[in-house]
Structure formats: structure tokens, C-alpha cells
Motif scaffolding. Sequence first.
Motif, PDB file in Angstrom:
ATOM      1  N   GLY A 133       0.575  -0.897   0.041  1.00 17.82           N
ATOM      2  CA  GLY A 133       0.362   0.344  -0.293  1.00 17.82           C
ATOM      3  C   GLY A 133       0.587   0.919  -0.020  1.00 17.82           C
ATOM      4  N   MET A 134       1.712   1.436   1.151  1.00 17.77           N
ATOM      5  CA  MET A 134       2.885   2.545   0.860  1.00 17.77           C
ATOM      6  C   MET A 134       3.307   2.570  -0.347  1.00 17.77           C
ATOM      7  N   LEU A 135       3.927   1.654  -0.920  1.00 13.53           N
ATOM      8  CA  LEU A 135       4.705   1.763  -2.446  1.00 13.53           C
ATOM      9  C   LEU A 135       3.931   2.250  -3.555  1.00 13.53           C
ATOM     10  N   ALA A 136       2.732   1.793  -3.542  1.00 13.15           N
ATOM     11  CA  ALA A 136       1.675   2.616  -4.649  1.00 13.15           C
ATOM     12  C   ALA A 136       1.747   4.007  -4.334  1.00 13.15           C
ATOM     13  N   VAL A 137       0.627   3.690  -2.488  1.00 13.53           N
ATOM     14  CA  VAL A 137       0.704   5.403  -2.418  1.00 13.53           C
ATOM     15  C   VAL A 137       1.699   6.267  -3.132  1.00 13.53           C
TER      16      VAL A 137
ATOM     17  N   VAL B 197      -2.427   5.179   8.567  1.00 13.45           N
ATOM     18  CA  VAL B 197      -2.961   5.116   7.843  1.00 13.45           C
ATOM     19  C   VAL B 197      -3.703   4.237   6.672  1.00 13.45           C
ATOM     20  N   ILE B 198      -2.802   4.791   5.760  1.00 14.31           N
ATOM     21  CA  ILE B 198      -2.478   3.407   4.746  1.00 14.31           C
ATOM     22  C   ILE B 198      -2.386   1.870   4.868  1.00 14.31           C
ATOM     23  N   ILE B 199      -0.997   1.774   6.081  1.00 15.67           N
ATOM     24  CA  ILE B 199      -1.769   0.055   6.277  1.00 15.67           C
ATOM     25  C   ILE B 199      -2.875  -0.441   6.938  1.00 15.67           C
ATOM     26  N   GLY B 200      -3.322   0.621   8.381  1.00 19.75           N
ATOM     27  CA  GLY B 200      -3.998   0.019   8.114  1.00 19.75           C
ATOM     28  C   GLY B 200      -5.632  -0.203   7.041  1.00 19.75           C
ATOM     29  N   ALA B 201      -5.488   1.012   6.134  1.00 18.06           N
ATOM     30  CA  ALA B 201      -6.295   0.512   5.051  1.00 18.06           C
ATOM     31  C   ALA B 201      -6.269  -0.647   4.199  1.00 18.06           C
TER      32      ALA B 201
ATOM     33  N   LEU C 250     -13.841   1.529   1.418  1.00 16.63           N
ATOM     34  CA  LEU C 250     -14.411   0.386   1.179  1.00 16.63           C
ATOM     35  C   LEU C 250     -13.308   0.400  -0.094  1.00 16.63           C
ATOM     36  N   ALA C 251     -13.801   0.279  -1.011  1.00 10.81           N
ATOM     37  CA  ALA C 251     -13.132   0.312  -2.671  1.00 10.81           C
ATOM     38  C   ALA C 251     -11.851   0.399  -2.285  1.00 10.81           C
ATOM     39  N   PHE C 252     -11.170   1.386  -1.307  1.00 14.43           N
ATOM     40  CA  PHE C 252     -10.078   1.287  -1.960  1.00 14.43           C
ATOM     41  C   PHE C 252      -9.064   1.032  -0.481  1.00 14.43           C
ATOM     42  N   LYS C 253     -10.453   0.309  -0.065  1.00 12.33           N
ATOM     43  CA  LYS C 253      -9.511  -0.889   0.989  1.00 12.33           C
ATOM     44  C   LYS C 253      -8.813  -1.612   0.258  1.00 12.33           C
ATOM     45  N   GLY C 254     -10.512  -2.198  -0.236  1.00 12.42           N
ATOM     46  CA  GLY C 254     -10.178  -3.512  -1.209  1.00 12.42           C
ATOM     47  C   GLY C 254      -9.344  -3.592  -2.537  1.00 12.42           C
ATOM     48  N   LEU C 255      -8.887  -2.876  -2.797  1.00 13.22           N
ATOM     49  CA  LEU C 255      -8.205  -2.610  -4.121  1.00 13.22           C
ATOM     50  C   LEU C 255      -6.984  -2.996  -3.206  1.00 13.22           C
ATOM     51  N   CYS C 256      -6.667  -1.625  -2.468  1.00 10.22           N
ATOM     52  CA  CYS C 256      -5.043  -2.104  -2.115  1.00 10.22           C
ATOM     53  C   CYS C 256      -4.270  -4.009  -1.595  1.00 10.22           C
ATOM     54  N   HIS C 257      -6.344  -4.362  -0.612  1.00 20.93           N
ATOM     55  CA  HIS C 257      -4.833  -5.590   0.103  1.00 20.93           C
ATOM     56  C   HIS C 257      -5.716  -6.757  -1.380  1.00 20.93           C
ATOM     57  N   PHE C 258      -6.174  -6.901  -2.183  1.00 20.58           N
ATOM     58  CA  PHE C 258      -6.462  -7.864  -2.660  1.00 20.58           C
ATOM     59  C   PHE C 258      -5.086  -7.513  -4.111  1.00 20.58           C
ATOM     60  N   LEU C 259      -4.641  -6.183  -4.184  1.00 23.88           N
ATOM     61  CA  LEU C 259      -3.523  -6.209  -5.475  1.00 23.88           C
ATOM     62  C   LEU C 259      -2.435  -7.303  -4.509  1.00 23.88           C
TER      63      LEU C 259
END
Length: 148
Positions: A34-38, A60-64, A131-140
Motif C-alpha cells: 500500500g505504501m509503495l503504491a501511494v 492510515v494506509i497500512i490500516g486500510a 471501502l473500495a480503496f481498502k479492498g483494492l489495496c488489499h487484493f492487489l
Amino acid sequence: MKQTTVRLSLGLLMLFFWPGSALAWDDRGHGAIGMLAVEQLSPETRATLGELLGATDPDVIIGACTWPDTWRTLGDGRDQARWHFVRFEPSAKTYSRQRDCPAGDQCVPEQVNRHAALLGDERQTPEARRLAFKGLCHFLGELHQPMN
């Protein structure tokens, strides 16, 4: 001789217990992705994401990005466990939705597509896009973890 036996035994124990945890991401893996993407977002996109999440700092990013794993252990998220993986045929060289995700969108590649579309849809509510960001970040992250 005794010291060699002890070292060999400890080494074998490490090999026996260590690989399972090394094969799957934990919070650190999802957070790092997530951090690398952001960090690669344009300033405008990062500002928009900051508005959605309240901030784009590491906590925030890691939590998401780790939230979907917590959610799937709770009552409402248990039926979403299949979203976190895809089962390929051992001989498959490419992904096929019909073959690898026969339940429609109940696998990780389809959830990446679904969450990306929701995040990019400005007609969605801010909560739906969060919620979509949380899912996208996680699923990637799920797509890029080592196979186990």
C-alpha cells in the motif's frame, strides 16, 4: 560434536516451522504494498485519496490495506473469504475467469476489477469509495504474495 547436533536440530526445526509464515503476507506485506503504491500516485490523486481516507500517512494506509483480513474474520465478512485467492489449474499458464473463478466474482482477480471500478466511480458515496480503496489495496497485495 554435541554443538553440531544442536545446531543441526535447531536448523531443521526452523525449516519445519518457518516456511508457512513466509509464504503469505501479513500486515507488514500488505502495508508495504500500500505504501509503495501511494508513493507513486500523482499529487492530485494522492490529495483525493487523502480526502477519502482523512490522510495518507503510513498508519492510515497500512490500516486500510490490512482491513479486509480483519473484516473476513468477523461475522459480516466471513462469506468474503473466497475474495482473497484464486485457484488455478496446475497446468494453467494464464487466468481464465470461466475456469478459475466459476462463481462469478468470488475470487481475487475479479475483486480487484470490482474495487477499482468502485473507487474510480465519483458517483459512489465517499464511504463506498473508502471501502473500495481498502479492498483494492488489499487484493492487489493478495495477487502478488508468494504462492502457498
